[in-house]
Design a protein around this motif. Structure first.
Motif, short mmCIF file in Angstrom:
data_model
loop_
_atom_site.label_atom_id
_atom_site.label_comp_id
_atom_site.label_asym_id
_atom_site.label_seq_id
_atom_site.Cartn_x
_atom_site.Cartn_y
_atom_site.Cartn_z
N CYS A 212 -22.29 6.71 67.48
CA CYS A 212 -22.61 6.59 66.06
C CYS A 212 -24.12 6.64 65.89
CB CYS A 212 -22.10 5.27 65.49
SG CYS A 212 -20.33 5.02 65.58
N TYR A 213 -24.57 7.21 64.79
CA TYR A 213 -25.96 7.02 64.42
C TYR A 213 -26.22 5.53 64.23
CZ TYR A 213 -26.38 12.06 63.50
OH TYR A 213 -26.40 13.42 63.62
N ALA A 214 -27.35 5.06 64.70
CA ALA A 214 -27.71 3.67 64.46
C ALA A 214 -27.76 3.39 62.97
CB ALA A 214 -29.06 3.36 65.10
N SER A 215 -27.52 2.16 62.61
CA SER A 215 -27.67 1.73 61.23
C SER A 215 -29.14 1.43 60.97
CB SER A 215 -26.81 0.49 60.98
OG SER A 215 -25.45 0.79 61.21
N LEU A 216 -29.48 1.14 59.73
CA LEU A 216 -30.87 0.78 59.43
C LEU A 216 -31.25 -0.52 60.13
CD1 LEU A 216 -33.51 1.25 57.91
CD2 LEU A 216 -32.46 0.23 55.88
N ILE A 217 -30.35 -1.52 60.12
CA ILE A 217 -30.57 -2.79 60.81
C ILE A 217 -29.45 -2.99 61.82
CG2 ILE A 217 -30.76 -5.29 60.53
CD1 ILE A 217 -31.80 -4.79 57.71
N ASN A 218 -29.80 -3.28 63.08
CA ASN A 218 -28.83 -3.31 64.16
C ASN A 218 -29.09 -4.47 65.11
OD1 ASN A 218 -27.88 -0.12 64.06
ND2 ASN A 218 -30.08 -0.34 63.72
N CYS A 259 -24.30 2.67 59.30
CA CYS A 259 -24.20 1.77 58.15
C CYS A 259 -25.61 1.38 57.70
CB CYS A 259 -23.40 0.53 58.54
SG CYS A 259 -21.76 0.89 59.22
N VAL A 260 -25.69 0.43 56.78
CA VAL A 260 -26.99 -0.15 56.47
C VAL A 260 -27.28 -1.31 57.42
CG1 VAL A 260 -28.38 -1.31 54.72
CG2 VAL A 260 -26.88 0.55 54.05
N ILE A 261 -26.31 -2.20 57.59
CA ILE A 261 -26.45 -3.32 58.52
C ILE A 261 -25.26 -3.32 59.46
CG2 ILE A 261 -26.58 -5.83 58.76
CD1 ILE A 261 -27.77 -5.95 55.94
N CYS A 262 -25.51 -3.33 60.75
CA CYS A 262 -24.44 -3.45 61.75
C CYS A 262 -24.88 -4.48 62.79
CB CYS A 262 -24.15 -2.11 62.40
SG CYS A 262 -22.72 -2.16 63.50
N ILE A 263 -24.33 -5.68 62.66
CA ILE A 263 -24.63 -6.78 63.58
C ILE A 263 -23.42 -6.95 64.50
CG2 ILE A 263 -25.22 -9.21 63.80
CD1 ILE A 263 -27.36 -7.57 62.42
N ARG A 264 -23.66 -6.88 65.81
CA ARG A 264 -22.56 -6.88 66.76
C ARG A 264 -22.79 -7.95 67.84
NH1 ARG A 264 -19.71 -1.73 69.61
NH2 ARG A 264 -19.07 -2.73 71.55
N CYS A 283 -21.09 -0.36 54.38
CA CYS A 283 -22.43 -0.87 54.09
C CYS A 283 -22.87 -1.97 55.07
CB CYS A 283 -22.49 -1.37 52.65
SG CYS A 283 -24.16 -1.59 52.02
N VAL A 284 -22.12 -3.04 55.14
CA VAL A 284 -22.43 -4.15 56.04
C VAL A 284 -21.26 -4.31 57.00
CG1 VAL A 284 -23.00 -6.60 56.23
CG2 VAL A 284 -23.82 -5.28 54.26
N HIS A 285 -21.52 -4.15 58.30
CA HIS A 285 -20.44 -4.08 59.29
C HIS A 285 -20.72 -5.04 60.44
CE1 HIS A 285 -17.80 -1.35 62.09
NE2 HIS A 285 -17.19 -2.48 61.76
N PRO A 286 -20.24 -6.28 60.35
CA PRO A 286 -20.34 -7.19 61.50
C PRO A 286 -19.17 -6.92 62.46
CG PRO A 286 -20.22 -8.36 59.38
CD PRO A 286 -19.76 -6.97 59.17
N PRO A 321 -16.00 -7.27 57.96
CA PRO A 321 -15.94 -8.08 59.18
C PRO A 321 -14.87 -7.53 60.12
CG PRO A 321 -15.99 -9.46 57.21
CD PRO A 321 -15.71 -8.06 56.75
N ASP A 322 -15.26 -7.20 61.33
CA ASP A 322 -14.42 -6.43 62.26
C ASP A 322 -14.30 -7.22 63.56
OD1 ASP A 322 -13.14 -4.36 63.61
OD2 ASP A 322 -14.55 -2.83 62.94
N SER A 323 -13.10 -7.72 63.86
CA SER A 323 -12.89 -8.60 65.02
C SER A 323 -13.89 -9.75 65.00
CB SER A 323 -12.99 -7.80 66.32
OG SER A 323 -11.88 -6.93 66.47
N CYS A 324 -13.95 -10.42 63.86
CA CYS A 324 -14.85 -11.56 63.66
C CYS A 324 -14.02 -12.82 63.39
CB CYS A 324 -15.80 -11.33 62.49
SG CYS A 324 -16.99 -9.99 62.75
N ARG A 325 -14.55 -13.96 63.76
CA ARG A 325 -13.85 -15.22 63.51
C ARG A 325 -14.80 -16.22 62.85
NH1 ARG A 325 -13.90 -19.30 67.54
NH2 ARG A 325 -11.69 -19.67 67.11
N ASN A 326 -14.19 -17.15 62.11
CA ASN A 326 -14.96 -18.18 61.40
C ASN A 326 -15.94 -17.52 60.43
OD1 ASN A 326 -13.60 -20.19 62.92
ND2 ASN A 326 -15.06 -19.92 64.60
#
Length: 540
Positions: A212-218, A259-264, A283-286, A321-326
């Protein structure tokens, strides 16, 4: 001439909706006051990562079975504020100090509930690093990627990177553990439209890992480890410049859109106060995060500030939120081109092999003003469970709820409640179709053009199960299609679908295919066109 039915918990046809006013305004008298109907423990807590050096966010449970007049929030024994919702953010606090927080609920029947005292501390205040000190220029034209990344890399644990007022053009930046990215009021982090400024990374996209192309914030690949305590805060704007960037990424065809934000792979993620706009994709993809809090965030993937639609937008989900908990999402506004919030956990065999569910999710006091509401799936092969959507309004939004799992996904969606929500949809933009079936819909034929509810297939690992879904204290009025649409598979019927105090008006009424354990306790459905109810292979 419209058709009308009202159904009680026995599933009986009762006739007209003469007593609809008894339901009352949602959030106040939607559930009739009961002398023993309210819970006594407000279960006050502060969500994971929801503490900064000068603020603490608090959440508490809503008493059930009785209306609440107001909540009072006390800080160190003194009144700090009031709320009609079950969240409150205390601002202007001192850093590295412990505070005592308590909430009092004043009920409509005259009773008072008090929470236990919550003792919790603000964070220490680290060093602030203004990106202008590293050479960044806020003229909207100078590319500032290197300056911003240098400021991030200079941070010690607990430090903050500050983006001041101005328009700072940038390519992809990479965050690290124990830092905050803060945008001042009037600050804009603007994404470059050049795909060369977004290195190709391997991320999950639409449920599978791929370039994937990197997001703006990663965050970078954690290489089997975990990142921790990452915050993005402030009153500024993060604009992905996605309309142009999407076209350029599609033209280059080197990878999937970013995406714009992708925190993994992060434990403790806090998004507070920011506005996020215009993504080339979601847009925002944790992804694979534990302890995600979203507080007071605005996400816009369909319209610019003036209400003009962004051109060429497709798959413009707001928050996924993708495979995220709490996960805690509250006091936020989402105007999306596609799903507003979509809970996901991977696709088909790969998602089942990874096997990380999205679970323990609370979405409350949010406003949705376009798009398709709060979705479960359709990429849900790692499982979805324990979700509450409460006290949310949906305005010009096609659906409140879409619970969707097409054949091939496998795993389970379970223990999901939507309650105390309202929807109005008067637009002619969308009608029921293969991708969306109604204002409240649970669909295991998702994506099929002309599903046959009688045509069973053999059960296998890709056969999904959907069970224990509750809709409670909901009012909706839509011209877009069905008020309520339930479609289970003949080989895997929906299980334990419950409606309590629901008033639903649609172009079409209520459809239910292949359901085991359907409870309709105070369900009222009106169809403007056609039949109010169609039921196939349904049992109580």
């Amino acid at each position: 001439m419209s058709a009308m039915l009202t159904i009680d918990k026995r599933g009986l046809l009762l006739g007209s909706l003469a007593s609809a006013a008894a339901f009352g305004p949602l959030g106040r008298a939607a559930t009739a006051p009961s002398p023993q109907g309210a819970t006594g423990d407000l279960k006050l807590m502060s969500p994971p990562a929801a503490q900064t050096a000068d603020s603490i966010a608090a959440l508490w449970d809503k008493p059930q079975g009785v209306a609440v007049e107001r909540y009072e929030i006390h800080l160190d024994g003194k009144l700090a504020g009031t709320s009609h919702f079950t969240d409150y953010t205390l601002e202007g606090l001192a850093p590295a100090r412990s505070y005592a927080i308590a909430v009092t609920a004043y009920l409509a029947d005259g009773r008072v509930l008090r929470s236990p005292i919550l003792s919790i501390a603000t964070k220490p205040r680290g060093t602030w690093h203004a990106i202008t000190a590293f050479g960044a220029v806020g003229d909207g034209q100078t590319l500032n990627t290197r300056a911003i990344q240098t400021a991030i890399d200079a941070c010690a644990p607990g430090d903050t990177v500050r983006i001041p007022k101005g328009i700072f053009l940038s390519g992809a930046i990479i965050l690290k553990s124990d830092i905050t990215l803060h945008l001042d009021e009037g600050a804009t982090l603007l994404g470059s439209t050049d795909p060369q400024h977004y290195p190709i990374m391997r991320y999950r996209s639409e449920g599978t890992e791929k370039p994937c192309y990197a997001s703006l914030i990663n965050t970078a690949d954690a290489k089997g480890a975990r990142w921790r305590n990452i915050a993005i805060t402030g009153a500024g704007t993060i604009n992905g410049n996605g309309a142009a960037l999407r076209q350029n990424e599609l033209a280059q065809k080197a990878a999937e859109r970013g995406c714009v934000i992708c925190i993994r792979d992060t434990d403790g993620v806090y998004l507070k106060g920011i506005t996020v706009r215009q993504s080339p994709f979601w847009c925002v993809h944790p992804i694979y995060c534990d302890g995600l809090t979203v507080n007071g965030v605005s996400i816009h993937t369909k319209y610019d500030e003036a209400g003009k639609p962004y051109p060429h937008m497709v798959n413009g989900d707001g928050l996924d939120p993708d495979s995220c908990r709490n996960v805690f999402i509250f006091n936020s506004h989402i105007a999306s081109q596609d799903d507003g919030i979509a809970l996901k956990s991977g696709r088909d065999a790969e998602g089942r092999a990874v096997g990380i569910p999205t679970e323990n999710v609370r979405i409350s006091h949010c406003r949705f003003s376009s798009g398709f509401g709060v979705a479960m799936g359709s990429e849900m092969a790692g499982g979805l469970r324990n979700v509450l959507v409460e006290d949310c309004s949906f305005e010009n939004t096609f659906s409140i709820a879409s619970v969707k799992a097409p054949r091939g996904r496998g795993n389970v969606i379970e223990n999901v409640t939507y309650r105390d929500c309202t929807l109005t949809y008067a637009s002619d933009e969308h009608r029921d179709g293969r991708w969306f079936r109604g204002a409240l819909y649970v669909d295991q034929f998702y994506g099929e053009v002309d599903p046959d509810p009688h045509a069973a297939r053999p059960r296998d690992a890709g056969t999904a199960i959907i069970r224990n879904i509750t809709f409670q204290n909901i009012r909706l009025d839509t011209v877009g299609g069905h008020a309520i649409y339930l479609a289970g598979l003949p080989e895997s019927p929906l299980q334990n679908i419950r409606f309590e105090n629901v008033i639903a008006k649609g172009a079409q009424g209520f459809v239910a295919y292949n359901v085991r354990g359907l409870v309709m306790d105070g369900l009222a459905v009106e169809a403007r066109d056609g039949k109010a109810m169609e039921v196939v292979n349904v049992s109580a």
